[in-house]
Scaffold this motif. Sequence first.
Motif, short mmCIF file in Angstrom:
data_model
loop_
_atom_site.label_atom_id
_atom_site.label_comp_id
_atom_site.label_asym_id
_atom_site.label_seq_id
_atom_site.Cartn_x
_atom_site.Cartn_y
_atom_site.Cartn_z
N VAL A 97 -30.59 2.88 -7.68
CA VAL A 97 -31.32 3.04 -6.41
C VAL A 97 -32.56 2.15 -6.37
O VAL A 97 -33.55 2.46 -5.70
N LYS A 98 -32.49 1.03 -7.11
CA LYS A 98 -33.62 0.08 -7.06
C LYS A 98 -33.75 -0.49 -5.65
O LYS A 98 -32.83 -0.32 -4.83
N ALA A 99 -34.85 -1.20 -5.41
CA ALA A 99 -35.10 -1.80 -4.09
C ALA A 99 -34.93 -0.76 -2.99
O ALA A 99 -34.28 -0.98 -1.97
N ALA A 149 -33.23 2.01 -2.89
CA ALA A 149 -31.81 2.30 -2.67
C ALA A 149 -31.16 1.20 -1.82
O ALA A 149 -30.51 1.47 -0.81
N TYR A 150 -31.34 -0.03 -2.29
CA TYR A 150 -30.74 -1.20 -1.64
C TYR A 150 -31.05 -1.19 -0.14
O TYR A 150 -30.19 -1.48 0.70
N GLY A 151 -32.29 -0.85 0.18
CA GLY A 151 -32.73 -0.90 1.57
C GLY A 151 -32.42 0.34 2.38
O GLY A 151 -32.85 0.45 3.53
N LEU A 183 -35.52 3.33 -16.26
CA LEU A 183 -36.20 2.12 -15.77
C LEU A 183 -35.45 0.91 -16.29
O LEU A 183 -35.44 0.63 -17.49
N LEU A 184 -34.79 0.19 -15.39
CA LEU A 184 -33.88 -0.89 -15.80
C LEU A 184 -34.61 -2.09 -16.41
O LEU A 184 -34.00 -2.87 -17.14
N GLU A 185 -35.88 -2.25 -16.09
CA GLU A 185 -36.64 -3.36 -16.70
C GLU A 185 -37.67 -2.84 -17.68
O GLU A 185 -38.48 -3.61 -18.20
N LEU A 210 -32.07 -0.01 -25.53
CA LEU A 210 -32.37 -1.33 -26.09
C LEU A 210 -31.41 -2.35 -25.49
O LEU A 210 -30.19 -2.21 -25.58
N LYS A 211 -31.99 -3.36 -24.88
CA LYS A 211 -31.16 -4.29 -24.11
C LYS A 211 -30.82 -5.55 -24.89
O LYS A 211 -31.68 -6.18 -25.50
N MET A 212 -29.55 -5.90 -24.83
CA MET A 212 -29.11 -7.14 -25.45
C MET A 212 -28.87 -8.20 -24.38
O MET A 212 -28.27 -7.93 -23.34
N THR A 241 -26.36 -3.72 -22.02
CA THR A 241 -26.32 -5.14 -21.70
C THR A 241 -25.85 -5.29 -20.26
O THR A 241 -25.45 -4.30 -19.62
N HIS A 242 -25.94 -6.50 -19.74
CA HIS A 242 -25.62 -6.73 -18.32
C HIS A 242 -24.76 -7.98 -18.21
O HIS A 242 -25.03 -8.98 -18.88
N PHE A 243 -23.73 -7.92 -17.37
CA PHE A 243 -22.77 -9.02 -17.27
C PHE A 243 -23.18 -10.04 -16.21
O PHE A 243 -23.65 -9.67 -15.14
N SER A 292 -21.64 -1.65 -17.70
CA SER A 292 -21.02 -2.11 -16.46
C SER A 292 -21.80 -1.83 -15.19
O SER A 292 -22.24 -0.70 -14.94
N ASN A 293 -21.92 -2.85 -14.36
CA ASN A 293 -22.36 -2.71 -12.98
C ASN A 293 -21.15 -2.35 -12.11
O ASN A 293 -20.08 -2.04 -12.63
N SER A 294 -21.31 -2.44 -10.79
CA SER A 294 -20.19 -2.06 -9.91
C SER A 294 -18.94 -2.89 -10.18
O SER A 294 -17.84 -2.35 -10.30
N ALA A 295 -19.11 -4.22 -10.24
CA ALA A 295 -17.94 -5.09 -10.38
C ALA A 295 -17.19 -4.77 -11.66
O ALA A 295 -15.96 -4.65 -11.66
N VAL A 340 -21.97 4.04 -16.86
CA VAL A 340 -21.80 2.88 -15.99
C VAL A 340 -22.97 2.86 -15.00
O VAL A 340 -23.61 3.89 -14.76
N ARG A 341 -23.24 1.68 -14.46
CA ARG A 341 -24.44 1.50 -13.62
C ARG A 341 -24.09 0.88 -12.28
O ARG A 341 -24.48 -0.24 -11.97
N PRO A 342 -23.35 1.58 -11.45
CA PRO A 342 -23.01 1.01 -10.15
C PRO A 342 -24.17 1.07 -9.16
O PRO A 342 -24.90 2.06 -9.11
N GLY A 343 -24.32 0.00 -8.41
CA GLY A 343 -25.26 0.00 -7.30
C GLY A 343 -24.48 -0.27 -6.02
O GLY A 343 -24.13 0.63 -5.26
N ILE A 344 -24.15 -1.53 -5.82
CA ILE A 344 -23.60 -1.98 -4.54
C ILE A 344 -22.38 -1.18 -4.08
O ILE A 344 -22.23 -0.91 -2.89
N ALA A 345 -21.53 -0.79 -5.03
CA ALA A 345 -20.31 -0.07 -4.63
C ALA A 345 -20.66 1.27 -3.97
O ALA A 345 -19.96 1.73 -3.07
N GLY A 400 -23.56 -8.92 0.60
CA GLY A 400 -23.94 -7.68 1.27
C GLY A 400 -25.26 -7.12 0.76
O GLY A 400 -26.05 -6.57 1.54
N TYR A 401 -25.52 -7.28 -0.53
CA TYR A 401 -26.77 -6.80 -1.13
C TYR A 401 -27.99 -7.25 -0.31
O TYR A 401 -28.90 -6.47 -0.03
N GLU A 402 -27.99 -8.56 0.00
CA GLU A 402 -29.19 -9.13 0.63
C GLU A 402 -29.38 -8.57 2.04
O GLU A 402 -30.50 -8.26 2.46
C1 LIG Z 1 -28.88 -3.98 -10.15
C2 LIG Z 1 -28.35 -3.64 -11.48
C3 LIG Z 1 -27.15 -2.92 -11.60
C4 LIG Z 1 -26.28 -2.59 -10.42
O1 LIG Z 1 -25.60 -3.74 -10.02
P1 LIG Z 1 -24.52 -3.70 -8.82
O2 LIG Z 1 -23.95 -5.06 -8.83
O3 LIG Z 1 -25.29 -3.40 -7.59
O4 LIG Z 1 -23.55 -2.65 -9.17
C5 LIG Z 1 -26.74 -2.54 -12.86
N1 LIG Z 1 -27.48 -2.86 -13.95
C6 LIG Z 1 -28.63 -3.55 -13.87
C7 LIG Z 1 -29.38 -3.87 -15.11
C8 LIG Z 1 -29.11 -3.96 -12.64
O5 LIG Z 1 -30.24 -4.65 -12.56
#
Ligand SMILES: *Cc1c(COP(=O)(O)O)cnc(C)c1O
Length: 365
Positions: free
Chosen positions: A34-36, A38-40, A78-80, A122-124, A158-160, A190-193, A209-214, A348-350
């Motif tokens: 729900v960053k930003a 909740a995507y606006g 906190l993702l960052e 801990l982020k890689m 980690t993040h793809f 994993s993010n949404s994709a 898992v860490r879905p946002g956009i979906a 769509g995010y933007e």
């Molecule tokens: C924004 C973000 C996500 C979500 O990404 P989506 O593509 O919106 O699913 C997951 N992980 C991290 C670290 C992010 O910054």
Amino acid sequence: MPRPIQATLHLSALRHNLARVRQAAPDAQVWAVVKANAYGHGIERVFDGLRAADGFALLDLDEASRVRALGWRGPILLLEGVFEARDLELCSRLGLWHTVHCDEQIDMLALHKTHEPHRVFLKMNSGMNRLGFAPERYRAAWTRLNALPQVDEISMVTHFSDADGPQGIAAQVARFEEATRDLPGERSLSNSAATLRFGGDAAAKADWVRPGIALYGSSPDFPAASAQDWGLQPAMTVSARIIGVQHLQPGDSVGYGSLFVAEQAMRIGVVACGYADGYPRICPTGTPVLVDGVRSRTLGRVSMDMLVVDLTELPAAGFGSTVTLWGQASTGAVLSIDEVAQAAGTVGYELMCALAQRVPVVVAD
Ligand SMILES: *Cc1c(COP(=O)(O)O)cnc(C)c1O
């Protein structure tokens, strides 16, 4: 009467999309990202639609406080991580879990006074080259964190970079697994994709898992797959009314710069939506819209407060007709935000993040 434009948020779509993500990764817990704001969409507005998540992930400490203020007692990540030492006090006070992606954050933790040790992720940097420790430096960071009394449990994240593209996630998964193989703790990749495309793959699924956009009903890998292909429903509809009608003769032009010139007689509608509402100015003639639920197209340049749509084939449409800029029309017809984003050369995010403050928002079920 207020200007006839509004955004409608659909809580049932959020619930549906969350369930859809769970189905893709049935053994994983789900962070609703729900960053930003909740995507606006607005954190407070979407909360009820996403409260079935296992946790909320975001990166602004103020937004974390807002989630706690809504009464959420479950995990917040906190993702960052923290940006300065005093942020750790808020983590202690609100029980926030935080990402640790650099040595400076470990230094801050080592000096932090807390009664409650923190849960950290801990982020890689497994290839994105944004935040995180390189694989060969990861173990040393883990060991250092593990020795701190301020730290309770260490999870791994980690993040793809290419979860939505042809390259996929295999190389990054391999690097992550290689470097974390014998380390204890939960994993989140994993993010949404990645969740939708590879959720069934144990490596991508992990513990969280860490879905946002979906969740918001936009496809993470459009146009390869559409939101409809993924079974996602739009959580945001932006609609406005036609406030004027014009008749064009061949050779007549439309709007600033006279970018569109009619080749035949046409009927056009002027819609109370422009770039000051968050509709991209760059959208060219031909960008899709729904007029009373029927597909049509924009004509000419988007102005600040208005844009123009083609009514030539829609004789019943006119003053007061509802134009859906993206989302769901009352007829049930859907225009995906991804199609409009594509016309604007973006994602769509933007568009959802850029919904303007001046657009009134209505929360529906
Ligand atoms: C924004 C973000 C996500 C979500 O990404 P989506 O593509 O919106 O699913 C997951 N992980 C991290 C670290 C992010 O910054």
